[in-house]
Design a protein around this motif. Structure first.
Motif, mmCIF file in Angstrom:
data_model
loop_
_atom_site.group_PDB
_atom_site.id
_atom_site.type_symbol
_atom_site.label_atom_id
_atom_site.label_comp_id
_atom_site.label_asym_id
_atom_site.label_seq_id
_atom_site.Cartn_x
_atom_site.Cartn_y
_atom_site.Cartn_z
ATOM 1 N N THR A 1 0.670 -1.361 -0.045
ATOM 2 C CA THR A 1 0.037 -0.298 -0.266
ATOM 3 C C THR A 1 0.514 1.264 0.038
ATOM 4 O OG1 THR A 1 0.223 0.282 2.711
ATOM 5 C CG2 THR A 1 -1.594 -1.008 1.355
ATOM 6 N N PRO A 2 0.274 2.402 -0.525
ATOM 7 C CA PRO A 2 1.187 3.385 -0.461
ATOM 8 C C PRO A 2 1.981 3.935 1.087
ATOM 9 C CG PRO A 2 -1.007 4.630 -1.510
ATOM 10 C CD PRO A 2 -0.610 2.811 -0.669
ATOM 11 N N PHE A 3 1.230 3.948 2.387
ATOM 12 C CA PHE A 3 1.513 3.556 3.535
ATOM 13 C C PHE A 3 2.852 2.252 3.890
ATOM 14 C CE2 PHE A 3 -1.639 6.031 6.155
ATOM 15 C CZ PHE A 3 -1.755 6.782 5.738
ATOM 16 N N SER A 4 2.800 1.434 2.827
ATOM 17 C CA SER A 4 3.823 0.679 3.300
ATOM 18 C C SER A 4 5.204 0.855 2.717
ATOM 19 C CB SER A 4 3.138 -1.022 3.299
ATOM 20 O OG SER A 4 2.806 -0.780 1.862
ATOM 21 N N PHE A 5 5.197 1.729 1.441
ATOM 22 C CA PHE A 5 5.940 1.663 0.580
ATOM 23 C C PHE A 5 7.002 2.352 0.902
ATOM 24 C CE2 PHE A 5 7.414 2.699 -3.918
ATOM 25 C CZ PHE A 5 6.775 1.181 -4.430
ATOM 26 N N PRO A 6 7.472 3.659 1.528
ATOM 27 C CA PRO A 6 8.681 4.334 1.561
ATOM 28 C C PRO A 6 9.300 3.197 3.208
ATOM 29 C CG PRO A 6 6.641 5.753 2.562
ATOM 30 C CD PRO A 6 5.531 3.857 2.074
ATOM 31 N N ILE A 7 8.671 1.668 3.894
ATOM 32 C CA ILE A 7 9.403 1.192 4.311
ATOM 33 C C ILE A 7 10.013 0.085 4.178
ATOM 34 C CG2 ILE A 7 9.315 -0.427 6.624
ATOM 35 C CD1 ILE A 7 6.542 0.998 7.507
ATOM 36 N N ILE A 8 9.096 -0.541 3.048
ATOM 37 C CA ILE A 8 10.224 -1.442 1.814
ATOM 38 C C ILE A 8 11.275 -1.125 1.084
ATOM 39 C CG2 ILE A 8 9.635 -3.205 -0.367
ATOM 40 C CD1 ILE A 8 6.658 -3.074 0.638
ATOM 41 N N THR A 9 11.184 0.226 1.030
ATOM 42 C CA THR A 9 12.167 1.116 0.022
ATOM 43 C C THR A 9 13.012 0.922 0.516
ATOM 44 O OG1 THR A 9 10.831 2.905 0.072
ATOM 45 C CG2 THR A 9 10.888 1.751 -2.088
#
Length: 824
Positions: free
Chosen positions: A791-799
């Motif tokens: 999701t958009p919220f999870s994306f910064p953590i994954i990257t």
């Protein structure tokens, strides 16, 4: 002269300059002249130096009516500052007033940068006002006959007290003041602090709980309403999946017009590596800025830093890319614009930086906020509200810092020696050691004379001798010299000088970064691409390189986390964002309005948590099974929370995880699916058994072992080396680890060993905040969403996690592919 006449002198001096004293300045003059101690709360650039220097001079005039004819030599006031860079500004302001009042006062600076010949001259004849740092004050206390230096002292001013409070340097100040109070009976103590949440406590720590000084003190607030305008730099096209790959560099073209339209700008970054990258990219893309834009951070050599500070003062530079090295104090009147790259992690830091623009009383401050990824716009929105409410953080003072106390007792033993019966009441009068017991005191005296129970066999730890009259004294010249070299509480990784092969000093870099490089590797430093030739005698020898690709140094200090206040504000803003979806743009601010596509996408794929909700998302990718949790509590709390949860889940069924975290949440990644229903049914967010589970989940002993290195250095258990022959970091680490193991196996009640664990939990893991976060989550409704994709919220953590593994080119390709798939 009476008080009214004295104040009239100062008012006339102000009028001659076309100035008018502020109410808070006159209040401070009156309070000081009536014999009071106190704390002045005033923003940067509001004239606080004159608020306290003026009454010190007036008090001298009052006590010496013939002051123009007969000058009385000797140290009259000490001005303690946390930053050497501040001292020149204070010196100029103080000299100006003292000279023009005809006092003949001299003003001197004594910091780590002061040449040896100047220090020797000061010893022979002390200036009237000495501007110094906490470390240099303790060095003076380690000199023979220091009583004579301080006997006529009238005042001590502790500048930027909010910066020292909540650090071990603050403890040094407390201990130094406890000694000066005993030597000089008429001493007045004043602190100057920018806004902090716990001002009353700040005054109590400075003056001592329950002390006469505290009872006879005033808290004076400068009621200057500083107007601060926050303007977000919002890209024309918002990505629906925000990520951190560029460190904000994709918005560089938006920043350039701001620089061009301002006379002078400061561009604040959060880390030195980010500072290096921004400077390099600006120079590469806009070569016309050569000679007009410079860089400033703590590892660049002193001459360059001073040149940059002077050049921006004279408006010879258009902009400076900098770090917190310019947060405080260097008085840049002409700076017009401030640009903050990425979230500043704390409200106080943001206000401090904003205050560098319009750095004159009454002027508006303008600060631009550049988000490094889209969700940081929520931070920008939260900061705007914080600025209106001046909702700033508390600074939490240290308690029972026995390492600093061991150092201080050795300092007193190095000079004239001390009698425990005289020093114990002084130490007990400080905030840090208010709760010290007789038993702990005896242990400390035993430690400095015998090296504690388990080190008694080694003579090197028996530093202090007990003389026949009961005086504790260091009589060994070698011990005294080594101790003086190591006075201080700032313990960083070993710093290596960076020099060109053909000569020319560039700055300093941490050993742990350089130790990863091989000769021939290219790294960026001080805005240049440098090739490592070799390391020799604690120096990194380099030559310029034309290679385009290079490694960017990262510094240990680069990991910043949200303050508790910032987390709270962010959560409030997140709840407001949840409510704003679906509303017309006219009813929400431009940040939340710009986030609309991301928030709508998040709502479609999952939810935006409301105030009573705690969100967990799970999804599967080719990397494995992801579980992402969103406490919005800052990366330090998330690091501990992630480890705690992983440990508790593994007790239910055998499973291993890799953990990633940022300021918004944390991710557990595994090659097998987590039974999330089982996690929810077993109440894994309970604060019960927190300490036990943290011990097991985080390998707290290993963390305490690392923390012990600093404690061992401060307490003098390990020697860091001579100025030109520093001990290598890995040797320091192994020496301190050896002592840690000895205490662990043979002396588990050792106060320094126990302190390592206490500091690990209180300061590193923020155990209090962690407990409160768990209690809050427990009271919320847990919403688990099993999603099809990130999701958009999870994306910064994954990257963020991917960035640790991949080079920047590969990362950008990978993220583009991921975004294409997610946009489908």
């Amino acid at each position: 002269m009476n008080r009214k006449e004295l104040i009239g002198l100062a008012e006339t001096w102000f009028e001659d300059r076309g100035w008018k004293p502020f109410a808070f300045q006159k209040q401070t003059w009156n309070a000081f002249l009536s014999g009071k101690h106190g704390l002045l709360n005033a923003p940067t650039g509001s004239g606080k130096t004159y608020a306290l220097w003026v009454p010190i001079v007036l008090n001298y005039i009052k006590n010496n009516p013939n002051y123009r004819e007969s000058y009385k030599k000797g140290l009259k006031a000490i001005w303690i500052t946390p930053l050497r860079a501040l001292s020149v500004e204070i010196e100029q302001a103080a000299t100006r007033f003292a000279e023009e009042m005809g006092t003949g006062f001299s003003v001197g600076i004594r910091t780590g940068d002061t040449p040896q010949k100047d220090r020797a001259a000061q010893k022979r004849s002390m200036p009237d006002l000495l501007i110094t740092t906490p470390e240099s004050l303790h060095l003076l206390l380690s000199s023979k006959n220091y009583h004579r230096l301080f006997k006529d002292l009238d005042a001590v001013v502790v500048d930027e007290w909010h910066e020292l409070l909540g650090t071990k340097r603050g403890v040094q100040v407390e201990l130094g003041l406890s000694r000066l109070k005993s030597i000089s009976k008429d001493l007045r103590i004043w602190g100057i602090s920018a806004t902090i949440g716990n001002l009353q406590q700040a005054r109590e720590v400075l003056l001592g709980p329950g002390s006469e000084a505290l009872k006879n003190s005033k808290l004076i607030r400068a009621k200057l309403k500083k107007k601060i305008r926050v303007k977000s730099i919002i890209p024309d096209k918002m990505e629906k999946f925000p990520w951190r790959g560029h460190l904000g560099l994709h918005l560089i073209d938006e920043v350039v017009p701001i620089i061009k339209n301002s006379r002078t700008s400061l561009i604040f970054t959060n880390t030195r590596s980010q500072c290096e990258l921004w400077f390099q990219k600006l120079m590469h893309k806009y070569p016309e800025f050569a000679g007009e834009v410079a860089m400033h951070h703590g590892s660049i050599n002193r001459e360059t830093r001073l040149w940059v500070e002077q050049a921006i003062r004279n408006e010879n530079l258009k902009a400076v890319v900098c770090t917190s090295s310019l947060d405080l104090g260097v008085d840049f009147a002409p700076v017009e614009t401030i640009i903050q790259i990425g979230g500043p992690k704390g409200v106080a830091r943001f206000l401090q930086r904003a205050g560098r623009s319009g750095h004159r009383p009454g002027e508006e401050s303008l600060i631009y906020f550049l988000p490094t990824h889209a969700i940081e716009l929520i931070e920008a929105s939260a900061l705007q509200k914080a600025v209106q409410k001046t909702a700033v953080e508390d600074r939490i003072p240290y308690l029972m810092s026995f390492d600093v106390l061991v150092q201080y007792l050795t300092t007193l033993a190095v000079s004239d020696g001390f009698f425990p019966k005289d020093i114990y009441p002084e130490i007990k009068s400080t905030f840090c050691f208010h709760g010290i017991t007789e038993e702990e005191w005896r242990w400390l005296l035993n430690f400095i004379t015998k090296g504690s129970q388990s080190l008694q066999a080694y003579d090197e730890y028996k530093k202090v001798e007990i003389e026949e009259d009961g005086r504790f004294k260091v009589n060994n010249r070698g011990v005294a010299m080594r101790h003086r070299l190591q006075i201080g509480t700032i313990v960083s990784d070993a710093m290596l000088g960076v020099k060109y092969l053909k000569g020319g000093y560039i700055g300093t870099i941490e050993e742990w970064f350089i130790s990863k490089l091989n000769p021939g590797d290219v790294f960026t430093f001080a805005g240049r691409n440098l090739e490592l030739v070799r390391i020799k005698n604690m120096q990194v020898l380099v030559k310029r390189s034309k290679k385009k690709t290079s490694k960017v140094p990262s510094w240990m200090g680069g990991r910043m986390t949200f303050s508790a206040r910032m987390s709270e504000l962010l959560r409030e803003e997140m709840y407001a964002a949840a409510a704003s979806v679906g509303k017309s743009s006219a009813k929400v601010n431009e940040e939340l309005s710009a986030l609309k596509p991301i928030l709508e996408k998040q709502k479609k794929e999952s939810i935006i948590p409301k105030e009573n909700e705690f969100l967990i998302e799970t999804f599967k990718t080719r990397e494995g099974y992801h579980a992402v949790f969103y406490p919005f509590e800052g990366r330090f709390v998330h690091e501990a929370l992630g480890s705690l949860l992983a440990y508790r889940i593994s007790l239910l069924s055998p499973i291993s995880f890799s953990i990633a975290f940022n300021d918004y949440g944390f991710e557990l990644l595994s090659d097998q699916e987590i039974d999330m229903q089982q996690v929810l049914d077993n109440d894994l967010f309970t604060a019960e058994f927190l300490m036990d589970d943290l011990y097991k989940s985080l390998n707290a002993t290993e963390m305490a072992r690392r923390k012990f290195r600093d404690i061992a250095v401060i307490a003098g258990l390990v020697f860091t080396g001579y100025p030109n022959k520093l001990v290598k970091s890995k040797h320091l680490q192994s020496s301190s680890q050896l002592i840690f193991s000895v205490f662990k196996d043979y002396e588990e009640d050792n106060l320094l060993y126990l302190q390592a664990f206490r500091e690990t939990f209180e300061h590193q893991l923020e155990e209090g905040r962690l407990r409160m976060a768990l209690e809050r989550i427990n009271a919320q409704k847990i919403v688990w969403r099993n999603c099809e994709k990130p999701t958009p919220f999870s994306f910064p953590i994954i990257t963020d996690r991917l960035r640790e593994k991949l080079s920047s080119e590969k990362l950008e390709d990978r993220i583009r592919r991921m975004m294409k798939q997610l946009e489908k």
